[in-house]
Motif scaffolding. Structure first.
Motif, mmCIF file in Angstrom:
data_model
loop_
_atom_site.group_PDB
_atom_site.id
_atom_site.type_symbol
_atom_site.label_atom_id
_atom_site.label_comp_id
_atom_site.label_asym_id
_atom_site.label_seq_id
_atom_site.Cartn_x
_atom_site.Cartn_y
_atom_site.Cartn_z
ATOM 1 N N THR A 159 34.870 39.997 38.790
ATOM 2 C CA THR A 159 34.933 39.332 37.491
ATOM 3 C C THR A 159 33.542 39.358 36.867
ATOM 4 O O THR A 159 32.545 39.632 37.547
ATOM 5 C CB THR A 159 35.390 37.863 37.621
ATOM 6 O OG1 THR A 159 34.432 37.141 38.400
ATOM 7 C CG2 THR A 159 36.772 37.760 38.246
ATOM 8 N N PRO A 216 38.393 39.123 34.582
ATOM 9 C CA PRO A 216 38.619 40.226 35.520
ATOM 10 C C PRO A 216 38.143 41.560 34.933
ATOM 11 O O PRO A 216 38.382 41.858 33.768
ATOM 12 C CB PRO A 216 40.142 40.238 35.698
ATOM 13 C CG PRO A 216 40.596 38.885 35.271
ATOM 14 C CD PRO A 216 39.628 38.426 34.219
ATOM 15 N N TYR A 275 34.298 34.424 34.280
ATOM 16 C CA TYR A 275 35.194 34.997 35.289
ATOM 17 C C TYR A 275 36.327 35.850 34.694
ATOM 18 O O TYR A 275 37.479 35.722 35.072
ATOM 19 C CB TYR A 275 35.766 33.899 36.191
ATOM 20 C CG TYR A 275 34.696 33.005 36.746
ATOM 21 C CD1 TYR A 275 33.726 33.507 37.609
ATOM 22 C CD2 TYR A 275 34.614 31.664 36.373
ATOM 23 C CE1 TYR A 275 32.720 32.696 38.103
ATOM 24 C CE2 TYR A 275 33.616 30.850 36.863
ATOM 25 C CZ TYR A 275 32.673 31.365 37.724
ATOM 26 O OH TYR A 275 31.683 30.562 38.206
ATOM 27 N N ALA A 278 35.232 43.201 29.754
ATOM 28 C CA ALA A 278 33.998 42.558 30.203
ATOM 29 C C ALA A 278 32.904 42.810 29.169
ATOM 30 O O ALA A 278 31.948 43.537 29.394
ATOM 31 C CB ALA A 278 33.605 43.083 31.565
#
Length: 182
Positions: free
Chosen positions: A133, A126, A124, A157
């Protein structure tokens, strides 16, 4: 460092010892065989919980990482259904517990070096510029003091599918990790 012994003792009357979760393992004991002193895990700095002692994926009987000054045992612990699991390194020289990631981190020994890699996962994270997420994975390197270098940008990510590392003067010379490999 002298010899140590781990005693994985549980109390059948303690609720924490009945589940894989925070608080489990507080009755585990670290015994210094040289001095005879014993320390309950919950008295070791950084203790949050320790459920299962992890083993080397190549050798199921190897539960410790001893390379030069690096003397470790690794423990897995379930956090909850949202955060999943995490891994702690028990630094036997300290002693102290070091959490390797907010979520799962697979330790990967670097033979001949007082260091190890982790295949690290964070849930999760962001995604910048979005309300979404992502679950991310990346590689980290930990040295003999358990300091880490992250091979991905913070708060990004990142997704790692594998890696290879060339070590010209080491054996093995090449270390390869593929996502999903044992």
């Amino acid at each position: 460092m002298g010899s140590v012994e781990l005693i994985l003792r549980e109390d059948p009357n303690d609720e924490d010892d009945q589940i894989n979760g925070p608080g489990h393992g507080k009755h585990y004991v670290l015994r210094n065989l040289k001095t005879g002193s014993e320390t309950d895990f919950d008295k070791i700095p950084g203790f949050y919980g320790a459920f299962e002692i992890l083993h080397d994926s190549q050798n199921k009987d190897r539960h410790f990482l001893f390379e030069g000054p690096l003397h470790l045992a690794f423990f897995g612990l379930h956090l909850n259904s949202t955060d999943g699991d995490t891994v702690f390194a028990l630094d036997l020289s300290g002693p102290r517990f070091v959490r390797l990631s907010p979520n799962w981190a697979t330790p990967i020994p670097l033979p001949g070096e007082p260091a190890f890699l982790t295949f690290t996962e964070n849930r999760y994270v962001p995604i910048p510029g979005s309300e979404k997420t992502a679950n991310c994975s990346y590689i980290e390197r930990r040295d003999e003091k358990l300091n880490h270098i992250r091979y991905a940008r913070e708060n990004s990510a990142a997704l790692c599918y594998g890696m290879s590392m060339y070590r010209s003067a080491k054996d093995p010379r090449v270390i390869i990790l593929r996502r999903g490999a044992d």
